[in-house]
Design a protein around this motif. Sequence first.
Motif, PDB file in Angstrom:
ATOM      1  N   PRO A  89      40.464  33.922  26.220  1.00 59.54           N
ATOM      2  CA  PRO A  89      39.279  33.078  26.449  1.00 59.54           C
ATOM      3  C   PRO A  89      38.144  33.883  27.099  1.00 59.54           C
ATOM      4  O   PRO A  89      38.389  34.923  27.704  1.00 59.54           O
ATOM      5  CB  PRO A  89      39.805  32.012  27.409  1.00 59.54           C
ATOM      6  CG  PRO A  89      40.918  32.681  28.144  1.00 59.54           C
ATOM      7  CD  PRO A  89      41.563  33.607  27.165  1.00 59.54           C
ATOM      8  N   PRO A  90      36.892  33.400  26.960  1.00 60.15           N
ATOM      9  CA  PRO A  90      35.789  34.006  27.723  1.00 60.15           C
ATOM     10  C   PRO A  90      36.082  33.815  29.213  1.00 60.15           C
ATOM     11  O   PRO A  90      36.805  32.877  29.582  1.00 60.15           O
ATOM     12  CB  PRO A  90      34.569  33.188  27.290  1.00 60.15           C
ATOM     13  CG  PRO A  90      34.985  32.529  26.011  1.00 60.15           C
ATOM     14  CD  PRO A  90      36.463  32.303  26.102  1.00 60.15           C
ATOM     15  N   PRO A  91      35.611  34.660  30.121  1.00 61.20           N
ATOM     16  CA  PRO A  91      34.686  35.781  29.870  1.00 61.20           C
ATOM     17  C   PRO A  91      35.390  37.092  29.516  1.00 61.20           C
ATOM     18  O   PRO A  91      34.762  38.129  29.454  1.00 61.20           O
ATOM     19  CB  PRO A  91      33.981  35.912  31.219  1.00 61.20           C
ATOM     20  CG  PRO A  91      35.057  35.570  32.213  1.00 61.20           C
ATOM     21  CD  PRO A  91      35.888  34.498  31.564  1.00 61.20           C
ATOM     22  N   LEU A 113      37.032  37.943  26.729  1.00 63.33           N
ATOM     23  CA  LEU A 113      36.978  38.317  25.320  1.00 63.33           C
ATOM     24  C   LEU A 113      36.025  39.499  25.116  1.00 63.33           C
ATOM     25  O   LEU A 113      34.875  39.470  25.547  1.00 63.33           O
ATOM     26  CB  LEU A 113      36.521  37.128  24.476  1.00 63.33           C
ATOM     27  CG  LEU A 113      36.606  37.305  22.956  1.00 63.33           C
ATOM     28  CD1 LEU A 113      38.057  37.505  22.522  1.00 63.33           C
ATOM     29  CD2 LEU A 113      35.995  36.108  22.234  1.00 63.33           C
ATOM     30  N   CYS A 161      43.477  29.194  30.151  1.00 66.71           N
ATOM     31  CA  CYS A 161      43.406  28.506  28.855  1.00 66.71           C
ATOM     32  C   CYS A 161      44.377  27.325  28.896  1.00 66.71           C
ATOM     33  O   CYS A 161      45.095  27.139  29.882  1.00 66.71           O
ATOM     34  CB  CYS A 161      43.748  29.460  27.709  1.00 66.71           C
ATOM     35  SG  CYS A 161      45.387  30.204  27.820  1.00 66.71           S
TER      36      CYS A 161
END
Length: 1318
Positions: free
Chosen positions: A673-675, A677, A617
């Motif tokens: 943050p994804p992935p 989450l 991030c």
Amino acid sequence: MTSQINIDFEEGGMTRWREKEMRAGNWCWAKLTSLSVSFKEMATLYVSPHPDDFRSLLALIAAEFCPSSPSRTITEDPPVSLNARSRPTLVLGAGEGDSVLSGASAVAWYLACQGKRAGTDTKQQSQVWQWLSFADNELTPVCCAVVFPLMGVIGVDKKLQQSSRAEMLRVLKVLNQALEPRTFLVGESITLADMAVATAVLLPFKYALEPSDRKVLTNVTRWFTTCVNQPQFLKVLGKIDLCEKMVPVTPKTNAATDAKAANASPAADSAGAAANGPPKTEAQLKKEAKKREKLEKFQQKKEMEAKKKTQPQTEKKAKPEKKELGVITYNIPTPAGEKKDVVSPLPDSYSPQYVEAAWYPWWEKQGFFKPEYGRKSISEQNPHGIFMMCIPPPNVTGSLHLGHALTNAIQDCLTRWHRMRGETTLWNPGCDHAGIATQVVVEKKLMRERGMSRHDLGRENFIQEVWKWKNEKGDRIYHQLKKLGSSLDWDRACFTMDTKLSYAVQEAFIRMHEEGVIYRSKRLVNWSCTLNSAISDIEVDKRELTGRTLLPVPGYKEKVEFGVLVSFAYKIEGSDEEVVVATTRIETMLGDTAVAVHPADSRYQHLKGKMVLHPFCDRKMPIVFDDFVDMSFGTGAVKITPAHDHNDYEVGVRHNLAFINILDENGLLINVPPPFLGMKRFEARKAVLQALKDRGQFKEIKDNPMVVPVCSRSKDIVEPLLKPQWYVNCTDMGKQAADAVREGRLKIIPDHHLKTWFNWMDNIRDWCISRQLWWGHRIPAYFVTVNDPSVKPGEDMDGHYWVSGRSEEEAREKAAKRFNVSADKINLRQDEDVLDTWFSSGIFPFSIFGWPSESEDLNVFYPGTLLETGHDILFFWVARMVMMGLKLTGKLPFKEVYLHAVVRDAHGRKMSKSLGNVIDPLDVITGISLEGLHAQLMDSNLDPLEVEKAKQGQKSDYPNGIPECGTDALRFALCAYTSQGRDINLDVNRILGYRHFCNKLWNAVKFAMKTLGDNFVPSEKAQLCGEESVSDRWILSRLSAAVGLCDAGFKAYDFPAITTAIYNFWLYELCDVYLESVKPVFGKAEEDSTSQRQALVCRQTLYTCLEVGLRLLSPLMPFVTEELYQRLPRRRPQSDPPSISVTSYPDTKEFCWHSEEVDRDMEFVMTVVKTIRSLRADYNLTKTRADCYLHCIDSATVSLVQKYSLQIQTLSYSQAIILLTANQPVPEGCAVAIASDRCTVNLMLKGLIDVEKEVAKLMTKKGDLEKQMEKLREKMAKSDYKEKVPVKVQEQDTEKLRQSQTELEKVKEAMDNFRKMM
């Protein structure tokens, strides 16, 4: 003619021998013990010359631990005349009358006993037996099946070898687990257990266990290396080279073994001679083929036995136990609460079921356990004082275990003792609602029976379900306590969720909240994702890992990896530089907000003010300088996750860092943050690691010893999580509690717990008291929302917006006043959480009496006298009671705290349901089969895997179930075990021994009552009349001594001293000596008036001993003492109390007849008696009575012996006792033994024994001794003896020669005496 101990461990194993031995009345054991003298004289050990014959090696190693090794070690087959079936064989003696031990385990056990390596006590000896059996039956067959094909002993069958190897590794993993907490298998030093198991695994370590195998078996490898590097092992085995690759081998000759085996023969044993030896003859080859065939049959036999062992055992083996113990039941109709029939004759033998029937309901109905008993009011002054103690309230869940039984045995003994001393006595019962434990049990039950969760039911309905379960199951605990004989006042029983106690809990919270002692804060807590709740430290088990380990986690199909340290790099902003950090929880890097280094670390000084970049991030994180960093660990740089680590939290507070919570209550990732989450936390662990590898920032992963926190209730991995909670400020309260102990106002016994107390109190942290549960005391706090624009909305963390109240109306009024608005503008939301169970337990000593309301009970019984409990809850419960008592009442809740040891099983393991070692006291009291124990597991909430593990534990510890021991034996055993240490390793089998003590007590009282006669009337007071015989004076002296020891023991909480004093008095003094010595008195009681008077005095003495002895024992064994006491006549029938439980406890002022002079005289007399008995045994005079001449050196001794001559004659079974002064000659034909420096015993044997036969025996003995001495003199006369033989061995040789010389003189003296009879 040789004396054979026909034990062949090689074919059938330890177990069968043990069974044979037990059936034979311990003949073999007695024989092995009796052979110790012979061993010192001459011993020959026959062993195999082959360096890999592990059975012979076991014997040789065991011999090395002996103070004096066998005289000769021979590597030939034993002579045919010895009828020894296998090597090793140990021959004790040097000619006629030899004793022969055949087989590795028999020889090794005997040698280990000589070297004191078979266990320091019966418990350890039992454990050594188990390990010998394990080596013989489990290890040896599989190890041979793997290694023998490699050595060419048997043919190679690859499929069989692979399956054997897998089985061997499985067995070794069991051993690996057992060795995890231990250095050695039994105790703290090498024992025969280590020798046997180490030699059993010797060949696999040399030829089959590759480095990869040893890496898995870390504990076994560590232990094996420790063993084989002991000097005794090295002397026999030499240096051991561990296997590098499993390939066919040609073992080399072991020089160490050759050196040990002098005069070695070229003959080979089981494994054959080395391949590079001389060519073998056809006869030798045939002989070896036969041996191989035998070995294969032997292996098949072992496999069959192993299969049999895995089959479930039937109950047949338990039946003889029942028959032997004798179950007698009480069948006379007695309505509950009515007094038991005490007119019918006593049964022939003691039976717990008979004795324990009907007494408890009668005690209860009569009100003996109530403080009001015998007085008009509890408030009236009692000159004897008041004793009050509250029970540590057991959890309402399930049932009590032996740890609770120990607590209650001690507490009931103390309560009964104080009651018998005349004090106003209250032991208050109660039960704890056990928030988490109870909720978990009911939730599992709901899911199992109805497929529903608590959320499906809703809060109110779920709480109704818990109450329903409590009403159905909760009484089981009270039933168990009654079966244990606990003299609690049941009318005062309390449950922590009762209205009275709930009101007290609410009041305590409100008062402490209003004072500001309770406050709201957001901090790290122990969080269980499975329970969705914070949990206390006592509910966190610390699982120690030595390295990479896969652990099961609820909610995950696959096991999760722990015990590894992952290193990765953070990039420095604006440069190519990077900082490498390491973590055991790689997923938490998603919540990192800084990197910390030590201020003095020169490697990072240039990075002051710099930032590192988060790889997933756009977060920039400062490099902070903090003293908490260990520069020497890793790179000296540490990642900081303030919201998920306790140390990092403190760093975050100091440096004002961001606190990013990345976990929700269910363990799913948030604020990432994804992935990542929404991922589950341990799935994210793998994903983060892979992502770091993909970005090139992963550095390494390596094993790392660590401690993993596991929730004891749900088995989930505990997470540190930031949650808003209610806290108690403990700083001032902790100081007051510490000062109370320092100033002596509160006493903690034993005092070795003081260090722990001060450590906790002086460094106390604030206490998190909220739990995210439904079952418990809901927190009486309300969050305030004000419907007025002039008042800004509050936040959960702002304590200003929280009010507490006894009702919603009271809280609304408080809020309206605080925010200066009308009540109709106030909206309230009560906190959903409940209070920590320890909060309600902390006020238990005064909430049970109705606090905060005034009551007679509160005024009389608070503060209490004593708090007795296990040391493991010193902080969790004891400290909190002291703090809250002082805070809310201004008084200490009790004056003394006695902390008993924690009960562990016979192996020293903590009681755990999953280990199958949690035993219900009722099962020890009434007995239970192995199948019954298994059935209890099926009814529990254990997972199927844990059930199977627990079954194996039960099968190992209780193969025949648990025999019926009875309540009294259980209580006595628990008190006898209670030393003032930290742990008690409780062997259920030892409790059975105290049941046998009850039987001896029963028989003694029955015999004594018969002796007293139906018309006996005791005197109104126990006192001396002046006509007592020497036996009477002695037994009354011993009785007085026992009274003194019991009084001192109770005052000092020294329970083993009490049990020992009572046990010794009843068994060794009253039964063994007094009852035997007064039989002649009663035998001639009717001869004349003098004899009649003497018998009457004797009866009064006997009655006093019985009556006082039972009263001494009553607090410990309430049932059997009541049963027997009720059969005795009373001194004052009209005024004596109706029950022994409310009779006065014997006091040293009344029983003040202890005389050291009388005790000393009787001790001398008993020495004479034992010497005569010993002589009688030597000459096998079992039924024949002989005249005994006692040769005394002075007139004082003559006078003493004359005084006690009747006792000596009776106790030694002599025909007559004739006194001889120093000048008088001893008649011919006597056997002689020295009783002391003042008296010699001469037993007349002439005409009673076969003199010629005895002389022949002594001639043989004389010849043996002379040969032995000659051999020893030759050895010592050698020219190089002084230089070559170690000083210690020279000293031993000199001592042997001296002992042999003394023995030879005794033999010659005995021969002269016998010849005089011819």
